[in-house]
Design an enzyme around this catalytic site. Structure first.
Site, PDB file in Angstrom:
ATOM      1  N   ALA A  63       0.838  -1.187   0.000  1.00 39.68           N
ATOM      2  CA  ALA A  63       0.000   0.000   0.000  1.00 39.68           C
ATOM      3  C   ALA A  63       0.884   1.251   0.000  1.00 39.68           C
ATOM      4  CB  ALA A  63      -0.900  -0.017   1.230  1.00 39.68           C
ATOM      5  N   THR A 120       4.052   2.374   2.666  1.00 34.92           N
ATOM      6  CA  THR A 120       4.570   1.261   3.452  1.00 34.92           C
ATOM      7  C   THR A 120       6.092   1.166   3.362  1.00 34.92           C
ATOM      8  OG1 THR A 120       3.944  -0.120   1.590  1.00 34.92           O
ATOM      9  CG2 THR A 120       2.552  -0.214   3.526  1.00 34.92           C
ATOM     10  N   GLU A 170     -11.730 -13.299   9.402  1.00 40.80           N
ATOM     11  CA  GLU A 170     -10.488 -13.994   9.060  1.00 40.80           C
ATOM     12  C   GLU A 170     -10.329 -15.266   9.874  1.00 40.80           C
ATOM     13  OE1 GLU A 170      -8.863 -13.248   6.468  1.00 40.80           O
ATOM     14  OE2 GLU A 170      -9.952 -11.366   6.129  1.00 40.80           O
ATOM     15  N   HIS A 179     -12.220 -17.983   8.094  1.00 42.54           N
ATOM     16  CA  HIS A 179     -11.451 -18.557   6.978  1.00 42.54           C
ATOM     17  C   HIS A 179     -10.428 -19.548   7.501  1.00 42.54           C
ATOM     18  CE1 HIS A 179     -12.904 -16.168   3.676  1.00 42.54           C
ATOM     19  NE2 HIS A 179     -12.478 -15.011   4.150  1.00 42.54           N
TER      20      HIS A 179
HETATM   21  P1  ADP Z   1       6.001   4.110  -0.624  1.00 44.95           P
HETATM   22  O1  ADP Z   1       7.080   4.236  -1.639  1.00 44.95           O
HETATM   23  O2  ADP Z   1       5.713   2.688  -0.244  1.00 44.95           O
HETATM   24  O3  ADP Z   1       4.755   4.841  -0.955  1.00 44.95           O
HETATM   25  P2  ADP Z   1       7.881   5.541   0.941  1.00 44.95           P
HETATM   26  O4  ADP Z   1       9.024   4.612   0.879  1.00 44.95           O
HETATM   27  O5  ADP Z   1       7.927   6.693   0.022  1.00 44.95           O
HETATM   28  O6  ADP Z   1       6.523   4.762   0.732  1.00 44.95           O
HETATM   29  O7  ADP Z   1       7.692   6.009   2.429  1.00 44.95           O
HETATM   30  C1  ADP Z   1       7.526   7.353   2.765  1.00 44.95           C
HETATM   31  C2  ADP Z   1       8.188   7.674   4.068  1.00 44.95           C
HETATM   32  O8  ADP Z   1       7.559   6.987   5.132  1.00 44.95           O
HETATM   33  C3  ADP Z   1       9.626   7.237   4.124  1.00 44.95           C
HETATM   34  O9  ADP Z   1      10.463   8.210   3.620  1.00 44.95           O
HETATM   35  C4  ADP Z   1       9.851   7.013   5.613  1.00 44.95           C
HETATM   36  O10 ADP Z   1      10.152   8.219   6.255  1.00 44.95           O
HETATM   37  C5  ADP Z   1       8.513   6.558   6.090  1.00 44.95           C
HETATM   38  N1  ADP Z   1       8.459   5.095   6.176  1.00 44.95           N
HETATM   39  C6  ADP Z   1       7.674   4.287   5.443  1.00 44.95           C
HETATM   40  N2  ADP Z   1       7.848   3.008   5.785  1.00 44.95           N
HETATM   41  C7  ADP Z   1       8.787   2.982   6.744  1.00 44.95           C
HETATM   42  C8  ADP Z   1       9.427   1.942   7.501  1.00 44.95           C
HETATM   43  N3  ADP Z   1       9.108   0.664   7.314  1.00 44.95           N
HETATM   44  N4  ADP Z   1      10.357   2.287   8.405  1.00 44.95           N
HETATM   45  C9  ADP Z   1      10.668   3.575   8.591  1.00 44.95           C
HETATM   46  N5  ADP Z   1      10.129   4.594   7.918  1.00 44.95           N
HETATM   47  C10 ADP Z   1       9.186   4.327   7.004  1.00 44.95           C
HETATM   48 ZN    ZN Z   2     -12.724 -13.083   3.385  1.00 44.80          ZN
END
Ligand code: ADP
Ligand code: ZN
Ligand code: MG
Length: 632
Positions: free
Chosen positions: A216, A219, A438, A441
């Site tokens: 999503a 993430t 869930e 399931h």
């Molecule tokens: P996506 O590319 O999946 O949309 P991003 O990598 O651009 O998400 O995430 C945006 C920001 O959110 C990152 O720059 C970071 O600061 C923060 N972030 C997202 N996921 C994590 C994670 N697992 N650990 C630490 N920071 C995260």
């Molecule tokens: Zn279901």
């Protein structure tokens, strides 16, 4: 880059040229008097003209101002005499006057012709428009082709805009990525390979060519890709899928080619294509065309990936949050065949991510990250980063020396307000419904001998549609499925909805996808596999094997039966599903305690893995410690 400088100097040249022209015009016009031709003739007769240069359309020269008042009307004479010098520069527009030369001779005036008398006019009417045209053109080229301006512009159309990040520039390592340990673990191998490619080459191991990050928005897909490059210390070529799709047909394809060529020179390295869906949408759904450019680009990408030898040390990574719309060709073996799923983080993961982001924030002792994590179900990494940032901003506005829990409370209220609108977080009752769904399931799967084993149950929202999921791992690859196996699949699919019905006496909309898939299975069993007793062996529908791929994607299988049979088929589908639902109801009713236990566990931990499930299935039947849920 060199082309950049070129382009700048071009602009300076144009500006300098125009400025010089203006200056010259100004200087040559200053102190010049324009005479009417009649005035010129009168002055010539009176002997006031000293020298004349004859142009084709104009003449210029010098005149003596002494005595002009005798020839010209007083106001004109006044202007001529305004300047102090006795000699004056003048111009006049030439009229058709065959006697001029004779008059000049008679007056003993020195005269000469001028070949390029019109050079300023020529410049203005021809060179300047051309220069303006070139300026606009080079501007356009620059926008289309990325770097490069005049001259280099056309050559540079296909040059990619891909930026090269070196490790010190990405500055991101695995330490910056938290809460998605599984994904990190899967990418460790890639990092390892990039660090020591020789070791893998020597052993003849097969390295994944393309790694697709799924998850999503927010993430951490982009973050993780950069972390892989940072961790391995290799250059990172990144480009967004939308950057490939351009105005001109062929530009995107040229860019892909160039990107791969550049990367090959800098191996080992990573090519990262962010938002692959912009580029890799299923082809040919649009029969009317108009997708040519994107398709060409996609085809080029496929070609490059096929022609690529992983042993050179280039790994292609891509990210998308909409894997379902990707062209199947992208996912075939040898392309993006390795998939790494980034889930929204669970409770523990959220706490770890918060910990990463508060590293550079001074926290008051009142802040408890564990508690914050518990209050943020459904938050993705980006949301958590945003939360910390908002809280810090609020504290700064209030001139506090540290960010305290009040700031976090306020920030949380704001962010949840925004997220609720986007339907991304769950209210408690929803969470409970999803937990039972869930759990249903999973329990049915545990009780059906032919169902795939459950590896993980989660109520963390995943993707856009699924609110929770029960992950099953097939024990082996299946090409043939028996009737009993299909029936068990049906049961597992209906488990979620039946569980909701048993527990809440009501059903939610969350089972829509389950029902679709169940209906499809039932229909296929009846119409294609001859597995229904009442309808027998005939194959009523053919899959569109002989159709063009694009029409197959859009149309249903061919029908080969009449209206009556159609009714019978519908009736049979309904019966099959109803029977399945009844079987599931019996199973779940008998396992009600475990259903409650599992749902309770899910509500508490959000994720239950295989080990947790094993422990649960082996608990003897005891009274449920979980309180009865309040029915909807
Ligand atoms: P996506 O590319 O999946 O949309 P991003 O990598 O651009 O998400 O995430 C945006 C920001 O959110 C990152 O720059 C970071 O600061 C923060 N972030 C997202 N996921 C994590 C994670 N697992 N650990 C630490 N920071 C995260
Ligand atoms: Zn279901
Ligand atoms: Mg991203």
């Amino acid at each position: 880059m060199e082309s950049k400088k070129q382009e700048f100097s071009l602009w300076y040249l144009i500006i300098a040229g125009v400025a010089t022209l203006m200056l010259q015009l100004y200087i040559s016009q200053a102190g010049v008097n324009t005479l009417a031709y009649s005035e010129f003739k009168a002055l010539l007769k009176a002997g006031n003209i000293r020298e004349v240069t004859l142009g084709e359309t104009a003449l210029s020269g010098t005149l003596l101002t002494t005595g002009v008042e005798k020839v010209l009307p007083p106001d004109r004479a006044e202007t001529l005499k305004l300047a102090k010098e006795p000699e004056h520069v003048f111009t006049a527009v030439r009229v058709n006057d065959p006697g001029l030369i004779a008059d000049l001779d008679a007056a003993h005036v020195r005269y000469s012709g001028q070949a390029d008398a019109r050079w300023i006019g020529t410049l203005l009417s021809w060179v300047v428009p051309v220069m303006i045209f070139f300026g606009i053109w080079s501007l356009l080229i620059r926008r289309i082709g990325g770097a490069g301006g005049f001259g280099g512009g056309l050559m540079e159309i296909g040059k990619s805009k891909a930026k090269v990040y070196l490790q010190q520039q990405t500055g991101v390592t695995f330490a910056d990525v938290a809460g998605i340990d599984e994904a990190k673990g899967e990418l460790m191998e890639v990092v390892d390979f990039l660090k020591t490619p020789d070791r893998y080459r020597r052993l003849g191991g097969k390295i994944p060519k393309g790694v697709l990050l799924l998850g999503a928005p927010g993430t951490g897909k982009t973050l993780l890709a950069r972390a892989v490059a940072g961790e391995a210390g290799v250059p990172f070529f990144s480009m967004s899928g939308s950057e490939f799709v351009e105005l001109f047909v062929g530009v995107g394809a040229a860019r892909v080619r160039d990107l791969f060529a550049q990367a090959e020179q800098r191996a080992p390295c990573i090519i990262f294509i962010d938002e692959l869906d912009a580029l890799g949408k299923t082809r040919s759904l649009n029969v009317a065309g108009g997708q040519d450019e994107r398709e060409q680009t996609l085809n080029q990408l496929l070609v490059e990936m096929d022609g690529f030898d992983t042993n050179k040390g280039v790994i292609i990574m891509a990210a998308t949050n909409r894997p379902e719309i990707l062209d199947a060709a992208l996912l075939r073996p040898g392309r993006f065949d390795r998939h790494v799923v980034l889930d929204r983080p669970d409770l523990k993961g959220r706490e770890q991510i918060l910990r990463v982001h508060v590293r550079n924030v001074s926290l008051a002792p009142s802040v408890e990250l564990g508690q914050l994590a518990a209050r943020t179900p459904g938050f993705a990494g980006a949301d958590l980063a945003n939360l910390v940032n908002e809280a810090a901003l609020l504290a700064a506005r209030k001139n506090k020396s540290a960010v305290d829990s009040d700031d976090f409370d306020e920030a949380l209220d704001r962010i949840i307000g925004g997220l609720e609108k986007r339907n991304r977080i769950m209210i408690p009752l929803e969470k409970q419904t999803i937990a039972y769904h869930e759990a249903g399931h999973a329990l049915v799967a545990e009780h059906r001998p032919h169902a795939d084993r459950v590896s993980r149950v989660s109520i963390i929202p995943r993707g856009v549609a699924a609110l929770g999921y029960t992950q099953q791992t097939p024990t082996e690859d299946r090409y043939l499925l028996r009737r009993s196996e299909l029936l068990d699949r049906l049961d597992v699919l209906l488990g979620g909805r039946v569980a909701e019905q048993i527990v809440f006496g009501d059903v939610s909309t969350g089972a829509e996808n389950d029902l679709q898939r169940a209906t499809d299975i039932a229909r296929q069993m009846i119409t294609q596999y001859g597995m229904s007793e009442s309808l027998g062996l005939p194959c009523y529908e053919r899959t569109g094997a002989n159709m063009l791929p694009m029409t197959a994607a859009m149309s249903r299988p061919e029908r080969e039966y009449g209206e009556q049979t159609a009714q019978a088929i519908d009736e049979e589908i309904r019966r099959t599903l109803a029977q399945s639902a009844e079987r599931v109801r019996q199973t779940l009713a008998a396992e009600r305690e475990k259903l409650d236990l599992l749902a309770g566990l899910l509500l508490e931990k959000e994720v239950v893995d295989r080990a947790g499930l094993d422990a649960l299935m082996n608990t003897p039947q005891v009274a449920s410690p979980v309180a009865e849920p309040t029915a909807a």
